[in-house]
Each structure stands twice: as structure tokens, then as C-alpha cells.
Design an enzyme around this catalytic site. Structure first.
Site, PDB file in Angstrom:
ATOM      1  N   GLU A   7       8.752  12.762  26.466  1.00  0.00           N
ATOM      2  CA  GLU A   7       9.626  13.542  27.347  1.00  0.00           C
ATOM      3  C   GLU A   7      11.091  13.535  26.888  1.00  0.00           C
ATOM      4  O   GLU A   7      11.810  14.505  27.057  1.00  0.00           O
ATOM      5  CB  GLU A   7       9.537  12.959  28.753  1.00  0.00           C
ATOM      6  N   LYS A  11       0.837  -1.200   0.000  1.00  0.00           N
ATOM      7  CA  LYS A  11       0.000   0.000   0.000  1.00  0.00           C
ATOM      8  C   LYS A  11       0.875   1.254   0.000  1.00  0.00           C
ATOM      9  O   LYS A  11       0.617   2.204  -0.746  1.00  0.00           O
ATOM     10  CB  LYS A  11      -0.926  -0.001   1.216  1.00  0.00           C
ATOM     11  N   GLU A  40       1.466  -2.665  13.352  1.00  0.00           N
ATOM     12  CA  GLU A  40       1.879  -1.365  13.904  1.00  0.00           C
ATOM     13  C   GLU A  40       2.646  -0.620  12.820  1.00  0.00           C
ATOM     14  O   GLU A  40       3.619  -1.138  12.277  1.00  0.00           O
ATOM     15  CB  GLU A  40       2.781  -1.547  15.133  1.00  0.00           C
ATOM     16  N   ALA A  95      16.340   8.050  16.758  1.00  0.00           N
ATOM     17  CA  ALA A  95      15.682   6.958  17.501  1.00  0.00           C
ATOM     18  C   ALA A  95      16.575   5.714  17.564  1.00  0.00           C
ATOM     19  O   ALA A  95      16.550   4.976  18.558  1.00  0.00           O
ATOM     20  CB  ALA A  95      14.340   6.625  16.858  1.00  0.00           C
ATOM     21  N   THR A  96      17.366   5.511  16.534  1.00  0.00           N
ATOM     22  CA  THR A  96      18.255   4.343  16.511  1.00  0.00           C
ATOM     23  C   THR A  96      19.303   4.447  17.624  1.00  0.00           C
ATOM     24  O   THR A  96      19.557   3.485  18.346  1.00  0.00           O
ATOM     25  CB  THR A  96      18.928   4.225  15.120  1.00  0.00           C
TER      26      THR A  96
HETATM   27  P1  GTP Z   1       5.438  -0.756  23.600  1.00  0.00           P
HETATM   28  O1  GTP Z   1       5.207  -1.777  24.652  1.00  0.00           O
HETATM   29  O2  GTP Z   1       6.894  -0.349  23.518  1.00  0.00           O
HETATM   30  O3  GTP Z   1       4.934  -1.201  22.266  1.00  0.00           O
HETATM   31  O4  GTP Z   1       4.701   0.515  24.096  1.00  0.00           O
HETATM   32  P2  GTP Z   1       3.402   1.336  23.739  1.00  0.00           P
HETATM   33  O5  GTP Z   1       2.256   0.445  23.563  1.00  0.00           O
HETATM   34  O6  GTP Z   1       3.297   2.450  24.716  1.00  0.00           O
HETATM   35  O7  GTP Z   1       3.688   1.877  22.299  1.00  0.00           O
HETATM   36  P3  GTP Z   1       4.285   3.184  21.662  1.00  0.00           P
HETATM   37  O8  GTP Z   1       3.372   3.459  20.518  1.00  0.00           O
HETATM   38  O9  GTP Z   1       4.558   4.312  22.593  1.00  0.00           O
HETATM   39  O10 GTP Z   1       5.711   2.650  21.134  1.00  0.00           O
HETATM   40  C1  GTP Z   1       5.791   1.597  20.268  1.00  0.00           C
HETATM   41  C2  GTP Z   1       7.151   1.527  19.608  1.00  0.00           C
HETATM   42  O11 GTP Z   1       7.598   2.813  19.172  1.00  0.00           O
HETATM   43  C3  GTP Z   1       8.277   1.026  20.461  1.00  0.00           C
HETATM   44  O12 GTP Z   1       8.301  -0.363  20.503  1.00  0.00           O
HETATM   45  C4  GTP Z   1       9.489   1.610  19.744  1.00  0.00           C
HETATM   46  O13 GTP Z   1       9.770   0.882  18.536  1.00  0.00           O
HETATM   47  C5  GTP Z   1       8.980   2.963  19.319  1.00  0.00           C
HETATM   48  N1  GTP Z   1       9.232   3.983  20.361  1.00  0.00           N
HETATM   49  C6  GTP Z   1       8.335   4.509  21.211  1.00  0.00           C
HETATM   50  N2  GTP Z   1       8.901   5.394  22.026  1.00  0.00           N
HETATM   51  C7  GTP Z   1      10.204   5.443  21.694  1.00  0.00           C
HETATM   52  C8  GTP Z   1      11.331   6.176  22.204  1.00  0.00           C
HETATM   53  O14 GTP Z   1      11.230   6.970  23.135  1.00  0.00           O
HETATM   54  N3  GTP Z   1      12.530   5.953  21.612  1.00  0.00           N
HETATM   55  C9  GTP Z   1      12.690   5.091  20.573  1.00  0.00           C
HETATM   56  N4  GTP Z   1      13.918   4.935  20.065  1.00  0.00           N
HETATM   57  N5  GTP Z   1      11.656   4.372  20.085  1.00  0.00           N
HETATM   58  C10 GTP Z   1      10.426   4.545  20.639  1.00  0.00           C
HETATM   59 MG    MG Z   2       6.117  -2.114  20.624  1.00  0.00          MG
END
Ligand code: GTP
Ligand code: MG
Length: 232
Positions: free
Chosen positions: A140, A47, A166, A178-179
């Protein structure tokens, strides 16, 4: 764990018959489930690739820089099930683990992220379950991305089946950030004062990436304007 390995353990008498039975019964449905998630990833990737193609025909540039997809590892799934106090069953995974299939879409410009998300969500076979806008509400630590949990149908012999995926959309600059931040987050044995110092440095970098992204968009738009083109 592969079926072959389990059989080896069984033959060597390490697993009791009933344990073997249980594990074996679960492996086939689990393999099937993982195959469905791989199909769902393919659907969502396609998509985005179609949207990229269409956009590049119309505006002579690609909104998508890269697409990175991943299937959550078995360890990752078990860890999350344990954290949520859920049993290791196909049903629990399908219902409660929303990020088994992950598609990350990396764009040059922030506005393209919203454009792509809008186009995806307008498609009549996509169901939006959750949206988290970390551009409007950065975390934050400075993290910015747009997260969607969607359901997408995959078409099987017996009919269609909706699978959760996701989708994370972010800019190249934020992906770079982020990496590195991810590495810091999972570093063990790091002294608290060093962790604090590096987190602050990373926060500053996140703010810089947001400024860089905004400035790059402005330059792109100015360039289009100067060329008498529609801003896109
Ligand atoms: P998860 O249990 O991590 O899936 O948490 P959540 O349900 O609160 O999901 P959220 O949408 O906040 O984050 C999902 C994914 O986004 C994570 O698994 C990471 O891949 C990425 N992510 C979220 N927050 C951060 C962050 O602060 N730093 C980085 N590097 N990646 C993040
Ligand atoms: Mg996740």
C-alpha cells in the site's frame, strides 16, 4: 551477550547459580547457530556472485549492482520471538524466524531480478519455502521488491545442514526509496499529520521509481536493439 560478560556478572554475584547455568548452556548453541547462519549467507552470496560473473561474460554487463547481507541482531531475534510468543531456544529460532540471515540483491533493472531469482531457484540444492512478489503486488505504501525465503545447505564436518535465508531482490531506485521509508517508519515522536504528509510524498516517490525503472529498461533495450544485440 558474550560468555566473558556473563562470567563477570556471576563472579560479582549478580546472577544466581541456576540463572548463570541456564544462560551459559544457551550461549554455546546460540553462537554455533549464528555461525551457521553466517555460512548460509556466504553460500547464497557466492551463488549470486557466480551468476553475476557468468552473465557478465555472456552479455557484457552485470545484472547485480550490490549485495548487502546482514545477520539479525540478538535483540531483533528476541523481539520477534516475543511477538510470536515463542521461547528463546535454538529450535524455535531455526523453525520460526525465517529472516535471521538476510541477503539483499540490488539490480539496475527489474527484469534482472526475475532472471536472477529464476536462476537461483533452478539450482538443485536450493529449496524455496516462500515467495512474495511486491512488484506484481506492490504494498500500500508503494514498496516493491521480490522476497524469497529459501533453504540452502551448508556443509559441516558431520554432514550438510539446511539453513533458512531471506533473499530480497530490488532495483537501485527502490533500494534508495526503501532506505528512506524505513527511517520514517521507525521515527518515534513524529506528529500524525506530518507522518501522513510524508507517507503520501513517499508513496508518490515509489510510483516515480517504478516509472523510472520501466523507462530505464526501455532505453537499455532500445540501445541493445540499435546495436543489433540480443536484449538482455
Ligand atoms: P517481517 O516481520 O517484517 O519480516 O514481515 P513479513 O514476514 O510480513 O515479511 P515481508 O516479506 O513482508 O518483509 C520482510 C522484510 O522486507 C522487512 O523486514 C523489510 O526489510 C522489508 N520490507 C517489507 N516491507 C517493507 C516496506 O514497506 N518498506 C521497507 N522499507 N522495507 C520493507
Ligand atoms: Mg523481516
Amino acid at each position: 551477550m558474550k560468555v566473558g560478560h556473563i562470567r563477570d556478572y556471576f563472579i560479582r554475584g549478580i546472577l544466581k547459580t541456576d540463572t548463570f547455568q541456564k544462560v551459559h548452556e544457551n550461549i554455546m548453541p546460540m553462537n554455533e547457530l549464528m555461525a551457521y547462519y553466517r555460512c548460509a549467507i556466504m553460500e547464497v552470496e557466492t551463488k549470486f556472485k557466480v551468476l553475476n560473473e557468468e552473465f557478465s561474460l555472456q552479455y557484457d554487463r552485470n545484472p547485480i549492482e550490490t549485495i548487502k547481507s546482514r545477520l539479525k541482531s540478538a535483540d531483533g531475534i528476541v523481539e520477534k520471538l516475543n511477538k510470536k510468543n515463542l521461547p528463546f531456544t535454538v529450535e524455535a529460532i531455526e523453525e520460526y524466524i525465517k529472516d535471521v540471515a538476510g541477503v539483499r540483491v540490488i539490480c539496475s533493472f527489474e527484469e534482472d531480478i526475475y532472471l536472477l531469482a529464476d536462476c537461483l531457484l533452478k539450482q538443485d540444492d536450493i529449496v524455496l519455502l516462500e515467495m512474495k512478489d511486491y512488484f506484481k503486488n506492490p504494498k500500500e505504501n508503494g514498496y516493491r521488491s521480490l522476497h524469497l525465503i529459501v533453504e540452502v545447505p551448508i556443509f559441516l564436518k558431520e554432514g550438510k545442514k539446511y539453513m533458512k535465508v531471506e533473499v530480497q531482490l530490488r532495483t537501485i531506485a527502490m533500494d534508495f526509496w526503501a532506505t528512506l521509508e524505513h527511517k520514517l517508519r521507525y521515527k518515534k515522536n513524529i506528529k500524525p499529520e506530518i507522518l501522513e504528509e510524508l507517507s503520501q510524498e513517499l508513496y508518490d516517490c515509489a510510483e516515480m521509481t517504478a516509472k523510472l525503472d520501466a523507462k530505464m529498461s526501455l532505453i537499455k533495450n532500445r540501445l541493445s536493439q540499435e546495436n543489433g544485440e540480443e536484449i538482455r
